[in-house]
Write a protein that holds these residues in place. Structure first.
Motif, PDB file in Angstrom:
ATOM      1  N   GLU A 278       0.807  -1.218   0.000  1.00 47.12           N
ATOM      2  CA  GLU A 278       0.000   0.000   0.000  1.00 47.12           C
ATOM      3  C   GLU A 278       0.838   1.265   0.000  1.00 47.12           C
ATOM      4  O   GLU A 278       0.306   2.362  -0.015  1.00 47.12           O
ATOM      5  CB  GLU A 278      -0.937  -0.003   1.215  1.00 47.12           C
ATOM      6  CG  GLU A 278      -1.946  -1.160   1.185  1.00 47.12           C
ATOM      7  CD  GLU A 278      -2.845  -1.165   2.411  1.00 47.12           C
ATOM      8  OE1 GLU A 278      -2.631  -0.295   3.281  1.00 47.12           O
ATOM      9  OE2 GLU A 278      -3.729  -2.025   2.497  1.00 47.12           O
ATOM     10  N   THR A 279       2.161   1.120   0.028  1.00 45.95           N
ATOM     11  CA  THR A 279       3.016   2.304   0.054  1.00 45.95           C
ATOM     12  C   THR A 279       3.462   2.656  -1.356  1.00 45.95           C
ATOM     13  O   THR A 279       2.791   2.351  -2.330  1.00 45.95           O
ATOM     14  CB  THR A 279       4.227   2.049   0.963  1.00 45.95           C
ATOM     15  OG1 THR A 279       4.882   0.853   0.526  1.00 45.95           O
ATOM     16  CG2 THR A 279       3.780   1.867   2.408  1.00 45.95           C
ATOM     17  N   THR A 280       4.596   3.287  -1.481  1.00 50.62           N
ATOM     18  CA  THR A 280       5.095   3.748  -2.777  1.00 50.62           C
ATOM     19  C   THR A 280       5.217   2.598  -3.770  1.00 50.62           C
ATOM     20  O   THR A 280       5.804   1.561  -3.458  1.00 50.62           O
ATOM     21  CB  THR A 280       6.477   4.399  -2.597  1.00 50.62           C
ATOM     22  OG1 THR A 280       6.382   5.397  -1.580  1.00 50.62           O
ATOM     23  CG2 THR A 280       6.925   5.042  -3.896  1.00 50.62           C
ATOM     24  N   PRO A 281       4.661   2.732  -4.988  1.00 46.98           N
ATOM     25  CA  PRO A 281       4.787   1.680  -5.994  1.00 46.98           C
ATOM     26  C   PRO A 281       6.259   1.363  -6.265  1.00 46.98           C
ATOM     27  O   PRO A 281       7.093   2.251  -6.347  1.00 46.98           O
ATOM     28  CB  PRO A 281       4.117   2.300  -7.221  1.00 46.98           C
ATOM     29  CG  PRO A 281       3.192   3.336  -6.676  1.00 46.98           C
ATOM     30  CD  PRO A 281       3.865   3.880  -5.452  1.00 46.98           C
ATOM     31  N   GLY A 282       6.545   0.075  -6.396  1.00 48.01           N
ATOM     32  CA  GLY A 282       7.905  -0.345  -6.688  1.00 48.01           C
ATOM     33  C   GLY A 282       8.788  -0.509  -5.471  1.00 48.01           C
ATOM     34  O   GLY A 282       9.942  -0.931  -5.597  1.00 48.01           O
ATOM     35  N   ILE A 283       8.267  -0.230  -4.270  1.00 46.83           N
ATOM     36  CA  ILE A 283       9.099  -0.293  -3.068  1.00 46.83           C
ATOM     37  C   ILE A 283       9.496  -1.742  -2.758  1.00 46.83           C
ATOM     38  O   ILE A 283      10.515  -1.991  -2.135  1.00 46.83           O
ATOM     39  CB  ILE A 283       8.377   0.357  -1.861  1.00 46.83           C
ATOM     40  CG1 ILE A 283       9.392   0.647  -0.744  1.00 46.83           C
ATOM     41  CG2 ILE A 283       7.241  -0.509  -1.346  1.00 46.83           C
ATOM     42  CD1 ILE A 283       8.852   1.482   0.378  1.00 46.83           C
ATOM     43  N   ALA A 284       8.660  -2.703  -3.204  1.00 48.22           N
ATOM     44  CA  ALA A 284       8.948  -4.112  -2.939  1.00 48.22           C
ATOM     45  C   ALA A 284       9.743  -4.760  -4.070  1.00 48.22           C
ATOM     46  O   ALA A 284       9.877  -5.985  -4.111  1.00 48.22           O
ATOM     47  CB  ALA A 284       7.646  -4.876  -2.715  1.00 48.22           C
ATOM     48  N   LYS A 285      10.292  -3.959  -4.990  1.00 49.65           N
ATOM     49  CA  LYS A 285      10.966  -4.494  -6.161  1.00 49.65           C
ATOM     50  C   LYS A 285      12.154  -5.372  -5.802  1.00 49.65           C
ATOM     51  O   LYS A 285      12.396  -6.403  -6.444  1.00 49.65           O
ATOM     52  CB  LYS A 285      11.411  -3.350  -7.072  1.00 49.65           C
ATOM     53  CG  LYS A 285      12.034  -3.813  -8.382  1.00 49.65           C
ATOM     54  CD  LYS A 285      12.411  -2.637  -9.260  1.00 49.65           C
ATOM     55  CE  LYS A 285      13.047  -3.114 -10.564  1.00 49.65           C
ATOM     56  NZ  LYS A 285      13.443  -1.979 -11.434  1.00 49.65           N
ATOM     57  N   GLN A 286      12.924  -4.973  -4.785  1.00 46.04           N
ATOM     58  CA  GLN A 286      14.096  -5.763  -4.401  1.00 46.04           C
ATOM     59  C   GLN A 286      13.694  -7.178  -3.998  1.00 46.04           C
ATOM     60  O   GLN A 286      14.367  -8.154  -4.339  1.00 46.04           O
ATOM     61  CB  GLN A 286      14.841  -5.082  -3.248  1.00 46.04           C
ATOM     62  CG  GLN A 286      15.588  -3.817  -3.634  1.00 46.04           C
ATOM     63  CD  GLN A 286      16.825  -4.120  -4.466  1.00 46.04           C
ATOM     64  OE1 GLN A 286      17.199  -5.262  -4.666  1.00 46.04           O
ATOM     65  NE2 GLN A 286      17.463  -3.064  -4.972  1.00 46.04           N
TER      66      GLN A 286
ATOM     67  N   MET B 141      13.416 -13.616   4.671  1.00 41.20           N
ATOM     68  CA  MET B 141      13.067 -13.578   3.253  1.00 41.20           C
ATOM     69  C   MET B 141      11.781 -12.759   3.103  1.00 41.20           C
ATOM     70  O   MET B 141      10.704 -13.266   2.803  1.00 41.20           O
ATOM     71  CB  MET B 141      12.899 -14.992   2.707  1.00 41.20           C
ATOM     72  CG  MET B 141      14.185 -15.787   2.621  1.00 41.20           C
ATOM     73  SD  MET B 141      15.400 -15.060   1.480  1.00 41.20           S
ATOM     74  CE  MET B 141      16.437 -14.109   2.606  1.00 41.20           C
ATOM     75  N   ASP B 142      11.933 -11.483   3.347  1.00 42.49           N
ATOM     76  CA  ASP B 142      10.830 -10.535   3.417  1.00 42.49           C
ATOM     77  C   ASP B 142      11.288  -9.257   2.718  1.00 42.49           C
ATOM     78  O   ASP B 142      12.392  -8.762   2.995  1.00 42.49           O
ATOM     79  CB  ASP B 142      10.513 -10.261   4.895  1.00 42.49           C
ATOM     80  CG  ASP B 142       9.302  -9.379   5.113  1.00 42.49           C
ATOM     81  OD1 ASP B 142       8.872  -8.701   4.160  1.00 42.49           O
ATOM     82  OD2 ASP B 142       8.792  -9.355   6.245  1.00 42.49           O
ATOM     83  N   TRP B 143      10.485  -8.731   1.816  1.00 46.55           N
ATOM     84  CA  TRP B 143      10.890  -7.518   1.102  1.00 46.55           C
ATOM     85  C   TRP B 143      11.193  -6.368   2.052  1.00 46.55           C
ATOM     86  O   TRP B 143      12.000  -5.499   1.750  1.00 46.55           O
ATOM     87  CB  TRP B 143       9.815  -7.115   0.092  1.00 46.55           C
ATOM     88  CG  TRP B 143       8.501  -6.682   0.697  1.00 46.55           C
ATOM     89  CD1 TRP B 143       7.440  -7.477   0.995  1.00 46.55           C
ATOM     90  CD2 TRP B 143       8.127  -5.356   1.067  1.00 46.55           C
ATOM     91  NE1 TRP B 143       6.414  -6.734   1.547  1.00 46.55           N
ATOM     92  CE2 TRP B 143       6.815  -5.427   1.594  1.00 46.55           C
ATOM     93  CE3 TRP B 143       8.761  -4.120   1.011  1.00 46.55           C
ATOM     94  CZ2 TRP B 143       6.129  -4.307   2.052  1.00 46.55           C
ATOM     95  CZ3 TRP B 143       8.077  -2.993   1.470  1.00 46.55           C
ATOM     96  CH2 TRP B 143       6.784  -3.104   1.986  1.00 46.55           C
ATOM     97  N   ARG B 144      10.606  -6.392   3.251  1.00 43.39           N
ATOM     98  CA  ARG B 144      10.871  -5.336   4.240  1.00 43.39           C
ATOM     99  C   ARG B 144      12.327  -5.356   4.688  1.00 43.39           C
ATOM    100  O   ARG B 144      12.914  -4.312   4.988  1.00 43.39           O
ATOM    101  CB  ARG B 144       9.936  -5.498   5.441  1.00 43.39           C
ATOM    102  CG  ARG B 144       8.458  -5.326   5.104  1.00 43.39           C
ATOM    103  CD  ARG B 144       7.567  -5.814   6.248  1.00 43.39           C
ATOM    104  NE  ARG B 144       6.168  -5.791   5.882  1.00 43.39           N
ATOM    105  CZ  ARG B 144       5.549  -6.754   5.197  1.00 43.39           C
ATOM    106  NH1 ARG B 144       6.236  -7.823   4.811  1.00 43.39           N
ATOM    107  NH2 ARG B 144       4.269  -6.664   4.907  1.00 43.39           N
ATOM    108  N   SER B 145      12.911  -6.558   4.764  1.00 43.81           N
ATOM    109  CA  SER B 145      14.311  -6.671   5.169  1.00 43.81           C
ATOM    110  C   SER B 145      15.251  -6.054   4.142  1.00 43.81           C
ATOM    111  O   SER B 145      16.375  -5.674   4.475  1.00 43.81           O
ATOM    112  CB  SER B 145      14.690  -8.147   5.364  1.00 43.81           C
ATOM    113  OG  SER B 145      14.112  -8.678   6.535  1.00 43.81           O
TER     114      SER B 145
END
Length: 486
Positions: A110-118, A190-194
């Protein structure tokens, strides 16, 4: 008399038959035992203690979120995402991976688009291992993970560890083993937040098959628990520890003499000769001569368990006591950096205040506590969270998977890495200890590390925390919301 004499050979023959049968049964039983030991143990690719590599390269990896402005005194450490991709690039045969969370391929952010790209890129790289002929093995306690199911559909082997039946805890371990040569241990999941949102720290160790082999044995232990509801009473020889705090691995780290070993928890998950995480931490703190720097998300020396519908909480002393001993008896300087976030337990302030009070009437006594907090954590409890889990001293380092909460060590599975340098920091140049120490001091000096203040304001904070806790319990919610100003 003659009748009795004639019966004696018969009795002797019967005894011989009974003894022979007993010997045969024992032999069969031993054969079954040792065959089961070999079957449970995974292949170690011909790597042994005699031929494994001890000349290793170690690299500190971190994730520093954007907009987290930290002091810079030199070259930054390798970004975590780059480190993971380096490990993937190195892989030629196998990757063994354990993580408590699988949320890399998130498209519903729900945040900035593309933030989970990594995270998405890392997930795609894991999927592509099949095309390269690299075997991916994953141990997990997650039952319904969509990502693990997708990886399994691409030929990854996934084994489920039912932690509920063993300890009623979780599999909190986070590590990689690549080709039985390279490893990663650290705080990241193994989490995009990390890879984007949280502040993480870990180490990559390259060309170190001795250490990788020992960590592989931890993985093998998890692997053999697949579809089991009990811990085997007879350990496989291929899950017992190769190195421990009593007999550490002697190796070269970046051309510097050092020793190292892997520790695990809980105690139920410690096969023969394996050092418990708590004993590893105890050794590192107890061996410190001048300073102890600790960075953890949560610090809470309590163990809480549910028993017959009732929650039972008790004081858990090992870490708390060894810190007090170091400060009071050995006059070692201690700095404790704890995260302040929405899940911070109110009693954390009581325990750290008690630690600080040790130096009130003592000369040459130094114990400081600061809380790492970012104002924007109120929008997302994990954004900018300092997720580190380590302690570094003048001669040793422990990096683990657990927060320093008693319940974690008692019921959750985790792994730690202990490194001890043969020379002091002053004589050994820029070692991994010096790098971790510099990372701690950078965080400690940052605008986000805030002192714990006493007096009426702190008393008011306690009242507010208790009130908030009561309100949240009334709503039957697990997460408490606390004020973010310290």
């Amino acid at each position: 008399m003659a009748g009795q004499t004639s019966q004696e050979p018969l009795k002797t023959q019967q005894k011989c038959i009974a003894i022979f049968a007993l010997v045969c049964c024992s032999a069969v039983l031993l054969a079954l035992i040792f065959s089961s030991v070999d079957i449970w143990g995974d292949s170690e690719d011909g790597i042994t203690e005699e031929n494994c590599s001890r000349d290793c390269r170690i690299v500190l990896v971190e994730n520093i979120p954007n907009n987290l402005f930290l002091p810079t005194d030199g070259k930054p450490n390798l970004p975590l995402s780059a480190g993971f991709h380096t490990l993937l690039d190195q892989a030629k045969h196998s990757i063994e991976l354990v993580s408590p969370v699988w949320d890399l391929n998130s498209w519903d952010v729900e945040t900035t688009p593309g933030i989970a790209k990594q995270g998405q890129l890392l997930f795609q790289s894991l999927l592509s291992l099949k095309s390269r002929g690299v075997k991916l093995k994953i141990a997990s306690s997650l039952i319904n993970s969509a990502e693990l199911k997708t990886l399994a559909a691409h030929d990854a082997e996934v084994h489920f560890v039912n932690m509920t039946v063993f300890t009623r805890g979780g599999l909190h371990s986070s590590f990689w083993i690549v080709d039985r040569k390279h490893i990663y241990i650290g705080s990241a999941d193994m989490d995009w937040r990390s890879l984007v949102k949280r502040k993480e720290l870990g180490v990559m160790v390259y060309n170190c098959s001795c250490l990788a082999l020992d960590l592989h044995r931890v993985f093998s232990f998890y692997w053999q628990l697949h579809q089991r509801d009990y811990i085997p009473s007879i350990w496989s020889k291929r899950v017992t520890a190769l190195y421990s705090r009593h007999e550490a691995l002697e190796l070269q780290l970046n051309s510097t003499q050092a020793s190292a070993y892997v520790s695990t928890s809980p105690e139920l998950f410690c096969p023969k000769d394996r050092t418990r995480d708590i004993d590893a931490i105890y050794q590192v703190i107890q061996s410190a001569k001048t300073f102890i720097f600790i960075s953890v998300t949560d610090y809470l020396p309590l163990v809480s368990r549910r028993y017959r519908g009732t929650s039972v909480t008790r004081y858990w002393s090992p870490i708390d006591e060894v810190i007090r001993e170091a400060v009071v008896l050995r006059r070692v300087t201690v700095r404790l950096l704890v995260s302040f976030w929405k899940k911070t337990h109110p009693l954390t302030f009581n325990f750290v205040t008690s630690l600080k009070s040790l130096c009130i009437h003592l000369h040459n006594c130094s114990l400081e506590v600061r809380f790492f907090s970012h104002k924007d954590q109120k929008d997302d409890m994990q954004y900018f969270l300092n997720h580190n889990k380590y302690v570094v001293t003048d001669n040793a380092l422990y990096i683990g998977n657990h927060d320093w909460v008693g319940s974690d060590f008692a019921i959750n599975a985790g792994v730690g890495l202990v490194i001890q340098m043969k020379n002091s920091l002053k004589n050994s140049g820029v070692t991994i200890l010096e790098q971790v120490k510099a990372a701690f001091e950078r965080d400690w000096r940052s605008r986000y590390a805030k002192n714990l203040q006493g007096g009426k304001d702190q008393d008011g904070k306690y009242r507010h925390l208790r009130k908030t806790k009561k309100v949240m319990e009334t709503k039957e919610e697990n997460e408490w919301n606390y004020p973010l100003s310290l």
